[in-house]
Design a protein around this motif. Structure first.
Motif, short mmCIF file in Angstrom:
data_model
loop_
_atom_site.label_atom_id
_atom_site.label_comp_id
_atom_site.label_asym_id
_atom_site.label_seq_id
_atom_site.Cartn_x
_atom_site.Cartn_y
_atom_site.Cartn_z
N HIS A 164 42.15 2.26 128.76
CA HIS A 164 43.37 2.61 129.22
C HIS A 164 44.42 3.70 129.56
CE1 HIS A 164 41.92 -1.46 126.69
NE2 HIS A 164 42.19 -1.80 128.50
N PRO A 165 45.34 3.69 130.28
CA PRO A 165 46.37 4.74 130.20
C PRO A 165 47.24 4.92 128.63
CG PRO A 165 46.77 3.30 131.69
CD PRO A 165 45.99 3.17 131.13
N ASP A 166 46.92 5.74 128.29
CA ASP A 166 47.99 5.35 126.36
C ASP A 166 46.33 5.68 125.51
OD1 ASP A 166 47.26 2.92 125.40
OD2 ASP A 166 48.66 2.21 125.90
N ASP A 167 45.26 4.95 125.81
CA ASP A 167 44.06 5.72 125.13
C ASP A 167 43.98 6.25 124.37
OD1 ASP A 167 43.82 2.83 124.74
OD2 ASP A 167 42.08 2.73 125.74
N ALA A 168 44.26 7.73 125.17
CA ALA A 168 44.31 8.76 125.33
C ALA A 168 44.71 9.75 124.32
CB ALA A 168 44.05 10.25 126.64
N GLU A 169 46.05 9.04 124.44
CA GLU A 169 47.59 10.09 124.02
C GLU A 169 46.66 9.62 122.30
OE1 GLU A 169 48.18 10.19 128.19
OE2 GLU A 169 47.48 8.76 127.26
N LEU A 170 47.27 8.06 121.97
CA LEU A 170 46.80 7.62 120.77
C LEU A 170 45.67 8.11 120.05
CD1 LEU A 170 47.06 3.54 121.13
CD2 LEU A 170 49.00 5.42 119.69
N GLY A 171 44.92 8.47 120.90
CA GLY A 171 43.33 8.88 120.27
C GLY A 171 42.83 10.17 120.21
N CYS A 172 43.97 11.21 120.96
CA CYS A 172 43.57 12.12 120.83
C CYS A 172 44.37 13.41 121.80
CB CYS A 172 41.96 12.82 121.29
SG CYS A 172 41.79 12.46 122.72
N SER A 173 44.84 13.58 121.85
CA SER A 173 45.99 13.93 122.28
C SER A 173 46.44 15.27 121.76
CB SER A 173 47.49 13.41 122.82
OG SER A 173 48.38 13.23 121.63
N GLY A 174 46.75 14.71 120.72
CA GLY A 174 46.58 16.68 119.19
C GLY A 174 45.37 17.15 119.69
N GLU A 176 54.08 6.01 133.76
CA GLU A 176 53.93 6.04 132.23
C GLU A 176 52.94 7.26 131.79
OE1 GLU A 176 56.45 2.01 130.10
OE2 GLU A 176 54.09 2.37 130.52
N ALA A 177 51.72 6.70 132.32
CA ALA A 177 50.92 7.81 132.19
C ALA A 177 50.94 9.45 133.49
CB ALA A 177 49.65 7.51 133.12
N ALA A 178 51.77 9.58 133.73
CA ALA A 178 51.88 10.33 134.93
C ALA A 178 53.44 11.46 134.00
CB ALA A 178 52.97 10.18 136.45
N ASP A 179 54.02 10.62 133.81
CA ASP A 179 55.07 11.23 132.39
C ASP A 179 53.76 11.92 131.14
OD1 ASP A 179 57.35 10.51 133.81
OD2 ASP A 179 57.71 9.03 133.33
N SER A 180 53.13 11.90 130.12
CA SER A 180 52.55 11.80 130.07
C SER A 180 52.34 12.64 129.88
CB SER A 180 52.63 10.22 128.92
OG SER A 180 51.42 11.71 128.01
N ALA A 181 51.46 12.96 130.83
CA ALA A 181 50.38 14.24 131.42
C ALA A 181 51.22 15.80 131.68
CB ALA A 181 49.47 13.67 133.10
N SER A 215 53.91 12.76 123.33
CA SER A 215 53.19 11.54 124.62
C SER A 215 53.42 10.41 124.87
CB SER A 215 52.05 12.73 124.74
OG SER A 215 50.95 12.39 123.94
N ILE A 216 52.51 9.97 123.87
CA ILE A 216 52.44 8.63 123.26
C ILE A 216 54.06 7.52 123.26
CG2 ILE A 216 52.37 6.22 121.63
CD1 ILE A 216 50.62 8.82 119.50
N LYS A 217 55.22 8.09 122.65
CA LYS A 217 56.53 7.40 123.78
C LYS A 217 57.11 8.08 124.59
CE LYS A 217 58.31 8.57 118.74
NZ LYS A 217 60.06 9.13 118.18
N ALA A 218 56.24 8.10 125.45
CA ALA A 218 56.41 8.69 127.07
C ALA A 218 55.79 6.99 127.63
CB ALA A 218 55.16 9.38 127.69
N PHE A 219 55.61 6.55 126.75
CA PHE A 219 54.94 5.12 127.20
C PHE A 219 55.67 4.00 126.95
CE2 PHE A 219 51.25 7.70 127.68
CZ PHE A 219 50.41 7.23 129.25
N LYS A 220 56.84 3.91 127.44
CA LYS A 220 58.36 3.30 126.79
C LYS A 220 58.24 1.39 126.92
CE LYS A 220 61.09 7.13 128.27
NZ LYS A 220 62.53 7.51 129.46
N THR A 221 57.40 0.94 127.55
CA THR A 221 56.39 -0.08 127.78
C THR A 221 55.96 -0.36 126.33
OG1 THR A 221 55.33 -0.08 128.81
CG2 THR A 221 57.39 -0.28 130.04
N GLN A 222 55.06 -0.14 126.37
CA GLN A 222 54.67 -0.09 125.01
C GLN A 222 54.35 -0.19 123.79
OE1 GLN A 222 51.20 -1.64 127.06
NE2 GLN A 222 53.12 -1.07 128.56
N PHE A 223 54.88 0.58 123.18
CA PHE A 223 55.09 0.94 121.75
C PHE A 223 56.97 0.95 121.13
CE2 PHE A 223 51.97 3.45 123.30
CZ PHE A 223 51.26 2.99 122.28
#
Length: 238
Positions: A11-21, A55-60, A175-183
């Motif tokens: 899912h778009p946002d899985d990478a941000e939550l799990g390993c974006s650091g 949101e995925a593009a913004d996070s990228a 990067s997580i907060k870029a998914f504004k609709t999800q969190f």
């Protein structure tokens, strides 16, 4: 483009939550890193496939990724079968990563474990020369990554390796907060979900603190591995 690290995320946002650091850290080290999302997250209660795309593009951009693609698999209904494996193999052979990071092998969301198994199988099969794939009309060469790790998601798992991400925690959060609709977003008029509560977001930060404490740093991310990990110098560990 050859990547050093390819992140596979269902899912778009899985990478941000799990390993974006970890993504941020290795890009800062000069490594090329990209994400391939399997689905557009269209079954999510909040937002739409189109908002998730943006949101995925913004996070990228926040992460400084070298590339991000989406395979358009059916959210919730994709399978770990030959057809899906071949599509993932094409991405592995396209980017020829040394390291792949994928979804957890077991988790609360059934898509996560299935995607973790799909990534695992595709990484192995991608190295078999008798499996033929084409991309953009050109034959692809076999390629098997040297290492495959799974980032830890909702369910607590004992990590096999922990990465210090302390200098990158604020950008990870961004990067997580870029998914504004999800969190958690008090300005958004949308149904409450498991991941939209403030407590969920705090749990992500708390997990980073927990893993960080275990290795004597402030924030860290944990990963599992199905294979044994070896080093040639004990002094490379801390």
């Amino acid at each position: 483009m050859k990547l050093d690290i390819l992140v596979l995320a269902v899912h778009p946002d899985d990478a941000e939550l799990g390993c974006s650091g970890t993504i941020l850290k290795h890009i800062a080290l000069g490594k090329k890193v990209g994400i391939v999302d399997f689905t557009r997250g269209e079954l999510g209660t909040r937002g739409t496939a189109e908002t998730r795309d943006q949101e995925a593009a913004d996070s990228a951009k926040i992460l400084g990724l070298h590339t991000r693609e989406n395979l358009g698999f059916r959210d919730g209904f994709f399978k770990n079968d030959e057809a899906h494996q071949l599509e993932v193999i094409k991405m592995i052979r396209k980017y020829q990563p040394e390291i792949v990071l994928s979804n957890a092998l077991e988790d609360r969301h059934p898509d996560h474990g299935r995607a973790g198994d799909l990534a695992n199988d595709a990484c192995f099969l991608s190295g078999l020369v008798k499996i033929n794939t084409q991309l953009d009309g050109k034959e692809q060469q076999a390629w098997r990554p040297r290492l495959l790790f799974q980032y830890i998601q909702d369910r607590y798992l004992k990590p096999d390796i922990i990465v210090d991400i302390t200098p990158y925690i604020e950008t990870k959060i961004a990067s997580i907060k870029a998914f504004k609709t999800q969190f958690f977003n008090p300005e958004l008029d949308a149904p409450d979900t498991y991941i939209s509560s403030p407590d969920f977001f705090e749990s992500v930060i708390g997990r980073s603190r927990e893993y960080g404490k275990s290795i004597g740093v402030t924030y860290a991310e944990g990963f599992t591995s199905r294979k044994f990990l070896g080093i040639d110098n004990l002094f490379n560990l801390f």
